[in-house]
Design an enzyme around this catalytic site. Structure first.
Site, PDB file in Angstrom:
ATOM      1  CE1 TYR A  55      -2.158   2.460   8.165  1.00  0.00           C
ATOM      2  CE2 TYR A  55      -0.826   4.346   7.519  1.00  0.00           C
ATOM      3  CZ  TYR A  55      -0.924   3.011   7.868  1.00  0.00           C
ATOM      4  OH  TYR A  55       0.201   2.231   7.942  1.00  0.00           O
ATOM      5  CE  LYS A  65      -0.790   1.422  11.511  1.00  0.00           C
ATOM      6  NZ  LYS A  65      -0.172   0.196  12.016  1.00  0.00           N
ATOM      7  CB  SER A  89       3.157   3.471  14.846  1.00  0.00           C
ATOM      8  OG  SER A  89       2.482   4.648  14.505  1.00  0.00           O
TER       9      SER A  89
HETATM   10  N1  NAP Z   1       3.498  -0.639   3.754  1.00  0.00           N
HETATM   11  C1  NAP Z   1       3.761   0.568   4.173  1.00  0.00           C
HETATM   12  O1  NAP Z   1       4.091   1.474   3.392  1.00  0.00           O
HETATM   13  C2  NAP Z   1       3.739   0.881   5.660  1.00  0.00           C
HETATM   14  C3  NAP Z   1       4.263   2.097   6.104  1.00  0.00           C
HETATM   15  C4  NAP Z   1       4.247   2.393   7.455  1.00  0.00           C
HETATM   16  C5  NAP Z   1       3.697   1.479   8.347  1.00  0.00           C
HETATM   17  N2  NAP Z   1       3.168   0.310   7.899  1.00  0.00           N
HETATM   18  C6  NAP Z   1       2.598  -0.605   8.884  1.00  0.00           C
HETATM   19  O2  NAP Z   1       3.302  -1.835   8.829  1.00  0.00           O
HETATM   20  C7  NAP Z   1       2.419  -2.921   9.103  1.00  0.00           C
HETATM   21  C8  NAP Z   1       2.452  -3.916   7.956  1.00  0.00           C
HETATM   22  O3  NAP Z   1       2.126  -3.237   6.754  1.00  0.00           O
HETATM   23  P1  NAP Z   1       2.140  -4.001   5.340  1.00  0.00           P
HETATM   24  O4  NAP Z   1       2.152  -2.974   4.293  1.00  0.00           O
HETATM   25  O5  NAP Z   1       3.169  -5.055   5.363  1.00  0.00           O
HETATM   26  O6  NAP Z   1       0.661  -4.667   5.398  1.00  0.00           O
HETATM   27  P2  NAP Z   1      -0.102  -5.611   4.378  1.00  0.00           P
HETATM   28  O7  NAP Z   1       0.753  -5.987   3.214  1.00  0.00           O
HETATM   29  O8  NAP Z   1      -1.429  -4.970   4.111  1.00  0.00           O
HETATM   30  O9  NAP Z   1      -0.326  -6.924   5.269  1.00  0.00           O
HETATM   31  C9  NAP Z   1      -1.128  -6.874   6.392  1.00  0.00           C
HETATM   32  C10 NAP Z   1      -1.128  -8.228   7.050  1.00  0.00           C
HETATM   33  O10 NAP Z   1      -1.986  -8.188   8.197  1.00  0.00           O
HETATM   34  C11 NAP Z   1      -2.985  -9.223   8.104  1.00  0.00           C
HETATM   35  N3  NAP Z   1      -4.162  -8.719   8.801  1.00  0.00           N
HETATM   36  C12 NAP Z   1      -4.917  -7.640   8.494  1.00  0.00           C
HETATM   37  N4  NAP Z   1      -5.899  -7.488   9.387  1.00  0.00           N
HETATM   38  C13 NAP Z   1      -5.758  -8.488  10.295  1.00  0.00           C
HETATM   39  C14 NAP Z   1      -6.471  -8.872  11.457  1.00  0.00           C
HETATM   40  N5  NAP Z   1      -7.541  -8.181  11.879  1.00  0.00           N
HETATM   41  N6  NAP Z   1      -6.054  -9.958  12.137  1.00  0.00           N
HETATM   42  C15 NAP Z   1      -4.958 -10.662  11.737  1.00  0.00           C
HETATM   43  N7  NAP Z   1      -4.238 -10.341  10.643  1.00  0.00           N
HETATM   44  C16 NAP Z   1      -4.656  -9.273   9.933  1.00  0.00           C
HETATM   45  C17 NAP Z   1      -3.130  -9.470   6.588  1.00  0.00           C
HETATM   46  O11 NAP Z   1      -3.579 -10.760   6.246  1.00  0.00           O
HETATM   47  P3  NAP Z   1      -5.164 -11.162   6.176  1.00  0.00           P
HETATM   48  O12 NAP Z   1      -5.804 -10.260   5.201  1.00  0.00           O
HETATM   49  O13 NAP Z   1      -5.142 -12.610   5.773  1.00  0.00           O
HETATM   50  O14 NAP Z   1      -5.702 -11.003   7.564  1.00  0.00           O
HETATM   51  C18 NAP Z   1      -1.661  -9.330   6.158  1.00  0.00           C
HETATM   52  O15 NAP Z   1      -0.957 -10.531   6.428  1.00  0.00           O
HETATM   53  C19 NAP Z   1       1.052  -2.289   9.339  1.00  0.00           C
HETATM   54  O16 NAP Z   1       0.889  -2.064  10.715  1.00  0.00           O
HETATM   55  C20 NAP Z   1       1.153  -0.971   8.600  1.00  0.00           C
HETATM   56  O17 NAP Z   1       0.261  -0.006   9.115  1.00  0.00           O
HETATM   57  C21 NAP Z   1       3.171  -0.014   6.568  1.00  0.00           C
END
Ligand code: NAP
Length: 265
Positions: free
Chosen positions: A152, A156, A138
């Site tokens: 968002y 979440k 989340s």
């Molecule tokens: N970064 C932050 O600051 C943060 C903070 C709190 C929580 N989170 C959570 O942590 C998780 C990862 O975040 P992140 O920042 O590492 O994300 P990210 O860099 O945007 O990467 C997202 C990944 O998910 C894949 N993806 C997106 N939609 C998809 C789908 N429908 N089916 C399969 N793959 C899919 C993308 O690749 P493709 O485009 O090739 O599908 C990519 O590999 C998420 O749940 C996010 O909400 C992130």
């Protein structure tokens, strides 16, 4: 603890998913890499293979239930089992509710909510067989609705609620359910965010927001899997926000009101 465990991490071609996959592979896990882009999956599989990790790639959209069933078939035919599922794939979404198009609302819900529930549904019986684990990723944005990031936060918070329900639904199946609430984490340059029109744009670096490193976030996720704690944070700020909202929800909402210009710019 993870040696030869079969672990699927959705959305693991970049960011938190990829770093967690890498750290688990270093501990001897068999990693299944997934994301929609077959190029990114192939590239990640090649990188992991070069490091001597055992890895298998399946490209496809986890918000499509038929794909999740197909992914399950491939995992079971390759390895005969699955031990851990990390529902990580999601998309960041910007914009107020008033400005958002219905396309944004639908795509955000499909990707972030359906995209976390469907893999869990498809793999539940197999995870029951191994007394495995499902970890939902989340966000601290799921604690309180952030102004300017309504969908968002909404998706979440929904994931948090799904994890709460499932935790008790699966007691007799002996499957561990957890939910991790990462703080703002450092991003890959390729990270995208969905706009009010449902289009994707590259996320510009967040200025003035303290972020947690990818390594720390990955370590927290792995610690949570080891300790089997239902709820886990990657920062003190996240823990504090959560406790504060539990006891003083109106105060946190008031703080959001004061900070709204910073979020909505
Ligand atoms: N970064 C932050 O600051 C943060 C903070 C709190 C929580 N989170 C959570 O942590 C998780 C990862 O975040 P992140 O920042 O590492 O994300 P990210 O860099 O945007 O990467 C997202 C990944 O998910 C894949 N993806 C997106 N939609 C998809 C789908 N429908 N089916 C399969 N793959 C899919 C993308 O690749 P493709 O485009 O090739 O599908 C990519 O590999 C998420 O749940 C996010 O909400 C992130």
């Amino acid at each position: 603890m993870f040696k030869e465990k079969v672990i699927l991490i959705t959305g693991s071609t970049q960011g938190i998913g990829k770093r967690t996959a890498c750290r688990l592979a270093e501990q001897g896990a068999i990693i299944i890499i997934n994301s929609r882009s077959s190029d990114k999956v192939e590239k990640t599989v090649a990188e992991f293979t070069d490091h001597g990790f055992t890895v298998f790639g399946i490209s496809g959209d986890v918000s499509d239930y038929l794909f999740c069933q197909e992914m399950r078939k491939q995992i079971i035919s390759h390895y005969g089992r699955i031990d851990v599922l990390i529902c990580n794939a999601a998309i960041a979404v910007e914009g107020t509710i008033a400005d958002s198009s219905s396309r944004t609302i639908e795509l955000a819900t499909r990707t972030n909510v359906h995209g976390s529930i469907y893999p869990a549904m498809a793999l539940m019986d197999d995870l029951t067989a191994t007394k495995g684990s499902i970890l939902f990723i989340s966000s601290i944005a799921g604690i309180v609705g952030l102004p300017g990031f309504a969908m968002y936060s909404c998706t979440k918070k929904a994931i948090f609620s799904v994890a709460e329900s499932m935790k008790n639904e699966v007691v007799d199946r002996c499957v561990f359910i957890g939910v991790c609430l990462p703080d703002f984490t450092e991003n890959e340059d390729s990270k995208q965010i969905m706009t009010i029109n449902g289009e994707l744009k590259t996320l510009v670096k967040r200025n003035g927001i303290k972020t947690v490193t990818l390594d720390r976030t990955a370590k927290c996720i792995i610690r949570q899997l080891k300790s089997k704690r239902f709820l886990y944070f990657t920062s003190l700020r996240g823990r504090f926000m959560y406790e504060f909202y539990r006891f003083f929800p109106r105060l946190l909402l008031f703080a959001m009101k004061i900070k709204r210009k910073q979020f909505m710019k």
